[in-house]
Scaffold this motif. Structure first.
Motif, PDB file in Angstrom:
ATOM      1  N   GLN A  29     -17.509   4.308  39.402  1.00  0.00           N
ATOM      2  CA  GLN A  29     -16.072   3.575  40.410  1.00  0.00           C
ATOM      3  C   GLN A  29     -16.417   2.157  40.805  1.00  0.00           C
ATOM      4  O   GLN A  29     -15.633   1.271  40.680  1.00  0.00           O
ATOM      5  CB  GLN A  29     -15.614   4.393  41.258  1.00  0.00           C
ATOM      6  N   THR A  30     -17.667   1.963  41.238  1.00  0.00           N
ATOM      7  CA  THR A  30     -18.210   0.761  41.730  1.00  0.00           C
ATOM      8  C   THR A  30     -18.088  -0.463  40.598  1.00  0.00           C
ATOM      9  O   THR A  30     -17.555  -1.371  40.907  1.00  0.00           O
ATOM     10  CB  THR A  30     -19.302   0.861  42.480  1.00  0.00           C
ATOM     11  N   ASP A  31     -18.526  -0.001  39.647  1.00  0.00           N
ATOM     12  CA  ASP A  31     -18.545  -0.831  38.361  1.00  0.00           C
ATOM     13  C   ASP A  31     -17.375  -0.979  37.211  1.00  0.00           C
ATOM     14  O   ASP A  31     -17.542  -1.945  36.702  1.00  0.00           O
ATOM     15  CB  ASP A  31     -19.883  -0.475  37.454  1.00  0.00           C
ATOM     16  N   GLN A  32     -16.364  -0.332  37.861  1.00  0.00           N
ATOM     17  CA  GLN A  32     -15.107  -0.387  36.967  1.00  0.00           C
ATOM     18  C   GLN A  32     -14.662  -1.886  37.129  1.00  0.00           C
ATOM     19  O   GLN A  32     -14.514  -2.354  38.364  1.00  0.00           O
ATOM     20  CB  GLN A  32     -14.149   0.509  37.379  1.00  0.00           C
ATOM     21  N   ILE A  33     -14.003  -2.226  36.227  1.00  0.00           N
ATOM     22  CA  ILE A  33     -13.534  -3.671  36.222  1.00  0.00           C
ATOM     23  C   ILE A  33     -12.182  -3.406  35.918  1.00  0.00           C
ATOM     24  O   ILE A  33     -11.476  -2.893  35.049  1.00  0.00           O
ATOM     25  CB  ILE A  33     -13.903  -4.491  35.102  1.00  0.00           C
ATOM     26  N   LYS A  34     -11.314  -4.313  36.924  1.00  0.00           N
ATOM     27  CA  LYS A  34      -9.688  -4.025  37.056  1.00  0.00           C
ATOM     28  C   LYS A  34      -9.272  -5.531  36.947  1.00  0.00           C
ATOM     29  O   LYS A  34      -9.752  -6.498  37.440  1.00  0.00           O
ATOM     30  CB  LYS A  34      -9.533  -3.326  38.222  1.00  0.00           C
ATOM     31  N   LEU A  35      -8.162  -5.602  36.344  1.00  0.00           N
ATOM     32  CA  LEU A  35      -7.305  -6.854  35.893  1.00  0.00           C
ATOM     33  C   LEU A  35      -6.026  -6.979  36.882  1.00  0.00           C
ATOM     34  O   LEU A  35      -5.224  -5.856  36.799  1.00  0.00           O
ATOM     35  CB  LEU A  35      -7.159  -7.306  34.594  1.00  0.00           C
ATOM     36  N   VAL A  36      -6.046  -7.807  37.853  1.00  0.00           N
ATOM     37  CA  VAL A  36      -4.804  -7.676  38.933  1.00  0.00           C
ATOM     38  C   VAL A  36      -3.888  -9.051  38.520  1.00  0.00           C
ATOM     39  O   VAL A  36      -4.314 -10.007  38.574  1.00  0.00           O
ATOM     40  CB  VAL A  36      -5.419  -7.665  40.082  1.00  0.00           C
ATOM     41  N   GLN A  37      -2.684  -8.593  37.774  1.00  0.00           N
ATOM     42  CA  GLN A  37      -1.900  -9.598  37.750  1.00  0.00           C
ATOM     43  C   GLN A  37      -0.912  -9.900  38.837  1.00  0.00           C
ATOM     44  O   GLN A  37      -0.374  -9.345  39.310  1.00  0.00           O
ATOM     45  CB  GLN A  37      -0.996  -9.236  36.410  1.00  0.00           C
ATOM     46  N   LYS A  38      -1.053 -11.599  39.145  1.00  0.00           N
ATOM     47  CA  LYS A  38      -0.579 -12.064  40.206  1.00  0.00           C
ATOM     48  C   LYS A  38       0.442 -13.258  39.746  1.00  0.00           C
ATOM     49  O   LYS A  38      -0.014 -14.435  40.024  1.00  0.00           O
ATOM     50  CB  LYS A  38      -1.343 -12.281  41.453  1.00  0.00           C
ATOM     51  N   ASP A  39       1.550 -12.975  39.114  1.00  0.00           N
ATOM     52  CA  ASP A  39       2.370 -13.878  38.659  1.00  0.00           C
ATOM     53  C   ASP A  39       2.947 -15.051  39.601  1.00  0.00           C
ATOM     54  O   ASP A  39       2.691 -16.150  39.205  1.00  0.00           O
ATOM     55  CB  ASP A  39       3.684 -13.062  37.913  1.00  0.00           C
ATOM     56  N   ALA A  40       3.220 -14.673  40.772  1.00  0.00           N
ATOM     57  CA  ALA A  40       3.581 -15.544  41.743  1.00  0.00           C
ATOM     58  C   ALA A  40       2.376 -16.601  42.009  1.00  0.00           C
ATOM     59  O   ALA A  40       2.890 -17.715  42.403  1.00  0.00           O
ATOM     60  CB  ALA A  40       4.003 -14.905  42.846  1.00  0.00           C
ATOM     61  N   GLU A  41       1.235 -16.200  41.917  1.00  0.00           N
ATOM     62  CA  GLU A  41       0.092 -17.274  42.216  1.00  0.00           C
ATOM     63  C   GLU A  41      -0.393 -17.644  41.041  1.00  0.00           C
ATOM     64  O   GLU A  41      -1.436 -18.297  41.160  1.00  0.00           O
ATOM     65  CB  GLU A  41      -0.954 -16.263  43.115  1.00  0.00           C
ATOM     66  N   LYS A  42       0.248 -17.444  39.915  1.00  0.00           N
ATOM     67  CA  LYS A  42      -0.079 -17.863  38.501  1.00  0.00           C
ATOM     68  C   LYS A  42      -1.711 -17.690  38.314  1.00  0.00           C
ATOM     69  O   LYS A  42      -2.100 -18.520  38.124  1.00  0.00           O
ATOM     70  CB  LYS A  42       0.151 -19.360  38.468  1.00  0.00           C
ATOM     71  N   LYS A  43      -2.072 -16.381  38.469  1.00  0.00           N
ATOM     72  CA  LYS A  43      -3.400 -16.214  37.985  1.00  0.00           C
ATOM     73  C   LYS A  43      -3.438 -14.582  37.866  1.00  0.00           C
ATOM     74  O   LYS A  43      -2.449 -13.809  38.239  1.00  0.00           O
ATOM     75  CB  LYS A  43      -4.278 -16.333  39.378  1.00  0.00           C
ATOM     76  N   VAL A  44      -4.684 -14.234  37.190  1.00  0.00           N
ATOM     77  CA  VAL A  44      -5.065 -12.745  37.034  1.00  0.00           C
ATOM     78  C   VAL A  44      -6.289 -12.546  37.577  1.00  0.00           C
ATOM     79  O   VAL A  44      -7.511 -13.194  37.139  1.00  0.00           O
ATOM     80  CB  VAL A  44      -5.128 -12.251  35.397  1.00  0.00           C
ATOM     81  N   GLU A  45      -6.628 -11.787  38.555  1.00  0.00           N
ATOM     82  CA  GLU A  45      -7.831 -11.573  39.285  1.00  0.00           C
ATOM     83  C   GLU A  45      -8.812 -10.542  38.304  1.00  0.00           C
ATOM     84  O   GLU A  45      -8.114  -9.569  37.930  1.00  0.00           O
ATOM     85  CB  GLU A  45      -7.554 -10.988  40.725  1.00  0.00           C
ATOM     86  N   VAL A  46      -9.861 -10.789  38.342  1.00  0.00           N
ATOM     87  CA  VAL A  46     -10.813  -9.821  37.827  1.00  0.00           C
ATOM     88  C   VAL A  46     -11.969  -9.263  38.754  1.00  0.00           C
ATOM     89  O   VAL A  46     -12.623  -9.930  39.229  1.00  0.00           O
ATOM     90  CB  VAL A  46     -11.965 -10.750  36.586  1.00  0.00           C
ATOM     91  N   LEU A  47     -11.513  -8.001  39.119  1.00  0.00           N
ATOM     92  CA  LEU A  47     -12.245  -7.532  39.987  1.00  0.00           C
ATOM     93  C   LEU A  47     -13.540  -6.419  39.612  1.00  0.00           C
ATOM     94  O   LEU A  47     -13.149  -5.790  38.468  1.00  0.00           O
ATOM     95  CB  LEU A  47     -11.588  -6.472  41.089  1.00  0.00           C
ATOM     96  N   ILE A  48     -14.863  -6.517  40.017  1.00  0.00           N
ATOM     97  CA  ILE A  48     -15.537  -5.238  39.572  1.00  0.00           C
ATOM     98  C   ILE A  48     -15.774  -4.696  40.998  1.00  0.00           C
ATOM     99  O   ILE A  48     -16.201  -4.877  41.949  1.00  0.00           O
ATOM    100  CB  ILE A  48     -16.905  -6.111  39.370  1.00  0.00           C
ATOM    101  N   GLY A  49     -15.454  -3.169  40.733  1.00  0.00           N
ATOM    102  CA  GLY A  49     -14.902  -2.512  42.111  1.00  0.00           C
ATOM    103  C   GLY A  49     -14.170  -3.306  42.837  1.00  0.00           C
ATOM    104  O   GLY A  49     -12.972  -3.381  42.431  1.00  0.00           O
TER     105      GLY A  49
END
Length: 352
Positions: A29-49
């Motif tokens: 779970q800690t190493d899982q990579i998630k992509l968080v779309q934030k259209d209002a901020e014009k970015k997609v965050e890449v999170l590891i854990g």
């Protein structure tokens, strides 16, 4: 010691297996990579854990989409903060060097590399802009994630010269993190000439700590003849050093070819290495390196005449409807400096 005889060792074994199984699940779970779309901020965050690795960032305040910041598994930002989030003691030259980007200094006579809000309005007709046009796919796997995006390479009057399709693959293996970028450029209604130019292609502007120590100011001139002075600064904590697959080191890497280059250094006493790998299917392989001691780390397969001192030349051209694909890999090591054997193995794996 009679109590030892009463222990149900089978039950103990089950409990231990459950414990270690839980630990393994937590690690996954800690190493899982998630992509968080934030259209209002014009970015997609890449999170590891729950830790930020990087963001695909595409505001119209900068002249191209970028990956910014890029952060090691140890929590160290390997990209320069300026101009988006300046940090004390870092350089403020070349405002177009933002995080990681991919562009070029001469596309049908337009400079896509040097464009920024520092360019006066009366000179903007010389510069091109790359604009984000959409997110095609977001895909999350166990220890990797994929982000597919589209962009347009625009003239000052908003004519599309190139359409870009890029797929980023983000991955994590223990303390090593990686980014693959697969970018396809397609010419539109007119031929596209990418004339030989030193300003390109696949670039990262690194943090002050990863620059080469320098005791004198330097002057650099872009493709339009605009000079930029890089002043001498305090070298405390500045530890960077380039090394290439061809055996070149330090400033000698600039203008030479190689399958990979690593930039080794320390940030807050933590060993950090930033590696760029070229791919055999890329034009101009093995690439020339536009790697400057002041913090610009770039692979440039198209600027061969400029970087080789006239020995080679590649004036690249795409006819209408023709495409070219570039593939590169960024590796980010935390806590170690990989040796040549390891990096040659990484390059071999990437080439498959």
């Amino acid at each position: 010691m009679l109590w030892i005889k009463k222990i149900n060792w089978g039950a103990v074994a089950i409990l231990l297996s459950l414990f270690w199984g839980t630990q393994g699940t937590l690690q996954a779970q800690t190493d899982q990579i998630k992509l968080v779309q934030k259209d209002a901020e014009k970015k997609v965050e890449v999170l590891i854990g729950d830790q930020l690795f990087t963001s695909y960032y595409y505001p119209e305040s900068i002249a191209k989409p970028v990956l910014y910041p890029i952060i090691s598994s140890g929590g160290k930002e390997i990209t320069r903060g300026f101009p988006l989030a300046p940090r004390p003691g870092e350089r403020v030259d070349h405002p177009h060097h933002v995080g990681h980007s991919m562009n070029y200094g001469d596309v049908n006579g337009l400079d896509f590399w040097n464009n920024s809000d520092a360019i006066p309005a009366d000179k903007k007709e010389r510069y091109g802009t790359i604009r984000h046009t959409g997110i095609s796919e977001i895909k999350e796997n166990k220890n990797s994630a994929e982000l597919a995006v589209t962009m347009d390479w625009l003239t000052p009057d908003s004519k599309v010269l190139l359409k870009e399709k890029t797929r980023f693959v983000f991955f994590s293996e223990g303390k090593k993190r990686g980014i693959d970028r697969i970018t396809t450029l397609t010419a539109q209604e007119e031929p596209v000439f990418m004339k030989d130019n030193k300003e390109g292609v696949f670039a990262i502007r690194v943090a002050r700590e990863l620059e080469h120590p320098s005791d004198k100011p330097e002057l650099f001139t872009d493709a339009n003849g605009n000079p930029t002075t890089v002043p001498s600064l305090n070298n405390e904590g500045v530890t960077g050093k380039y090394r290439s697959s061809a055996g070149k080191e330090g400033d000698e890497v600039w203008g030479t070819r190689g399958e990979w280059v690593t930039l080794d250094g320390e940030i807050d006493q933590e060993k950090v290495s930033v590696v760029i790998l070229d791919h055999p299917d890329n034009p101009g392989y093995p690439t020339y390196w536009h790697a400057r001691g002041y913090g610009l780390f770039s692979a440039n397969p198209l600027g061969q005449k400029e970087l080789s001192g006239g020995k080679d030349i590649l004036d690249f051209k795409l006819n209408p409807g023709e495409s070219v694909t570039f593939r590169y890999r960024i590796l980010l090591y935390s806590g170690e400096h990989p040796d040549d054997k390891k990096l040659n193995s990484e390059a071999k794996n990437f080439s498959k």
